[in-house]
Design an enzyme around this catalytic site. Structure first.
Site, PDB file in Angstrom:
ATOM      1  N   ASN A  16       0.979  -1.260  -0.015  1.00 15.20           N
ATOM      2  CA  ASN A  16      -0.110   0.015  -0.060  1.00 15.20           C
ATOM      3  C   ASN A  16       0.792   1.283  -0.136  1.00 15.20           C
ATOM      4  O   ASN A  16       1.730   1.450   0.922  1.00 15.20           O
ATOM      5  CB  ASN A  16      -0.905   0.149   1.337  1.00 15.20           C
ATOM      6  N   THR A  39      -4.881  -0.355  -2.372  1.00 16.10           N
ATOM      7  CA  THR A  39      -5.429   0.961  -1.787  1.00 16.10           C
ATOM      8  C   THR A  39      -6.879   0.877  -1.026  1.00 16.10           C
ATOM      9  O   THR A  39      -7.454  -0.083  -1.206  1.00 16.10           O
ATOM     10  CB  THR A  39      -5.818   1.931  -2.968  1.00 16.10           C
ATOM     11  N   GLU A  40      -6.742   1.531   0.133  1.00 15.39           N
ATOM     12  CA  GLU A  40      -7.942   1.014   1.143  1.00 15.39           C
ATOM     13  C   GLU A  40      -9.319   1.396   0.842  1.00 15.39           C
ATOM     14  O   GLU A  40     -10.219   0.817   1.468  1.00 15.39           O
ATOM     15  CB  GLU A  40      -7.256   1.669   2.511  1.00 15.39           C
ATOM     16  N   ASN A  41      -9.511   2.174  -0.191  1.00  9.42           N
ATOM     17  CA  ASN A  41     -10.742   2.201  -0.505  1.00  9.42           C
ATOM     18  C   ASN A  41     -11.525   1.260  -1.363  1.00  9.42           C
ATOM     19  O   ASN A  41     -12.799   1.533  -1.614  1.00  9.42           O
ATOM     20  CB  ASN A  41     -10.973   3.598  -1.375  1.00  9.42           C
ATOM     21  N   SER A  81     -11.239  -4.501   3.101  1.00 10.60           N
ATOM     22  CA  SER A  81      -9.973  -3.889   2.823  1.00 10.60           C
ATOM     23  C   SER A  81      -9.030  -3.699   3.929  1.00 10.60           C
ATOM     24  O   SER A  81      -7.875  -3.844   3.980  1.00 10.60           O
ATOM     25  CB  SER A  81     -10.330  -2.214   2.161  1.00 10.60           C
TER      26      SER A  81
END
Lengths: 210, 230
Positions: A16, A39-41, A81
């Site tokens: 990330n 990506t954390e979204n 996530s």
């Protein structure tokens, strides 16, 4: 510094890249390099960033950049996530920093009275990624060192940072504190020491240059 | 048997929200934010709202309209850095903001949706985000209690719905939407396409219809849904 940091990414990793400098690291990876960017979204397998005219309005990274998918990409919700992050599946995260302490404490989300936007996903990335590296300028805009004996700002996570890439040096966080590993071309060891507000142990023999 | 039709006029759907309500909003940045439902909430003007959303959108978009219209008392969120009005209202004390680590916000919502009272975590335990939260020992290690979140109403954005309220989200527009769908007493979903029963394959349903109370068809998408030129 960015190209040096890119060499930190090993084949096969799940990585990330935080908002800001870290997102530029991807430009230094070969197209056939085997790595899974997260990506954390809610996306693994991030493809190239797209100009706005080619963008999909529903496909962004956590920094709001329009990205793309590649063969093998996956979408998922925010709980999934961060399950990936907290359960140890994230091999490496690269984050920005306001301050890093010699024990690995990281402050990168709040400057009281000036800047308090919230930490977003940064706390979990810093606390739970298997390896946490910081990409940052060595000093802030006013020339103040960012590598300190103790952080003065509210922490993102305690004792989380493993390695720091700056415009001047590569510094590891060790049980004995900061250890200088490499210096940037044209920078002297004395300059790095002067720009660091903590003890900095030096390597035996000649220091390598990046 | 036939599954019931939940399609509703937007005015009627939003009219069920009361002053003082707690409202969850799906979305992470633009993708997944129910901009049209939010616009109607601004038009109707319900006040003293507690908003639960990952972020506060950007100037002139989504949550920003609620803030500008003075409808928000409290915001539970993870990051508001892209909305200068939200930051200014936090600094001036006009709104109360509770920051939460992003994945913990997701888990608090999920816990609320799963009928649980709280979760136990070590995230942010040693930072100011964890200050004042109860600690207990679990298997010999300290853990922190994070309470579950539920809302009176959740407003969601789906790519496709069927008339029963089965929902399908597009790309990174999924984010908090399927979690919030489970965590509110009343769930309203806007959808870019509302399909007849049977046209959304069961394997492609992200949120099952029983979680959704009302479905609002979007006839057109406003500029807010578009690509942001920064």
């Amino acid at each position: 510094m960015i190209s040096r940091a890119a060499r930190e990414i090993a084949p096969g990793m799940v990585v990330n890249l935080g908002i800001g400098l870290p997102t530029k690291v991807v430009d230094h990876l070969a197209p056939d390099f085997p790595v899974c960017l997260h990506t954390e979204n809610g996306l693994t397998g991030i493809g190239p960033t797209l100009p706005v005219e080619d963008a999909d309005r529903n496909l962004i990274d956590a920094g709001g950049a329009y990205v793309s998918t590649i063969p093998g990409s996956a979408f998922f919700d925010s709980a999934t996530s961060f399950s990936l992050v907290r359960s140890g599946r994230l091999d490496l995260t690269m984050l920005g920093a306001f301050e890093v302490a010699q024990n690995g404490d990281l402050a990168n989300w709040k400057i009281p009275g000036k800047f308090s936007p919230g930490a977003g996903g940064g706390v979990e990335l810093a606390q739970k990624a298997q390896r946490v590296v910081v990409l940052s300028t060595h000093t802030d805009r006013s020339g103040k060192p960012k590598l300190l004996a103790d952080c003065t700002l509210p922490l993102t996570a305690k004792g989380c940072v493993d390695r720091i890439f700056t415009d001047m040096a590569v510094v590891d966080v060790t049980p004995q504190g900061f250890a200088l590993r490499e210096i940037a071309e044209g920078v002297s060891v004395d300059q790095v020491i002067a720009a660091t507000d903590a003890e900095l142990s030096l390597p035996d023999g000649e220091i390598s240059v990046f | 048997m036939i599954l019931p039709d939940k399609t509703t006029l937007i005015e009627d759907a939003i009219a069920g929200i009361r002053d003082g309500a707690t409202v969850m909003l799906g979305g992470f940045g633009v993708p997944g934010t129910p901009f049209t439902l939010i616009r109607e909430l601004v038009r109707q003007g319900q006040r003293d709202l507690t908003i639960i959303k990952n972020d506060a959108n950007e100037a002139g978009m989504g949550v920003d309209h609620l803030l500008a219209n003075g409808q928000v008392a409290r915001l539970i969120t993870t990051h508001i850095g892209l909305n200068p009005r939200a930051v200014a209202m936090l600094n001036s004390g006009e709104i109360d903001v509770e920051f939460c680590a992003q994945g913990i916000l997701a888990e608090r919502v999920r816990a609320g949706g799963a009928g649980l009272k709280a979760i136990l975590t070590d995230i942010a335990m040693q930072t100011e985000l964890g200050a004042g939260k109860p600690r207990i020992e679990v298997n010999g290690a300290e853990a922190m209690v994070e309470t579950a979140l539920r809302a009176d109403v959740a407003l969601l954005h789906a790519d496709q719905a069927d008339v029963f309220g089965n929902l399908d989200y597009a790309a990174t527009a999924r984010n908090f939407n399927p979690l919030m769908a489970m965590a509110a007493d009343h769930v309203i979903a806007e959808a870019e396409a509302v399909l007849p029963l049977g046209d959304l394959p069961p394997d492609e349903v992200h949120t099952p219809g029983p979680f959704v109370d009302q479905v609002v068809r979007l006839d057109a998408l406003s500029e807010e849904y578009g690509v942001v030129r920064r």
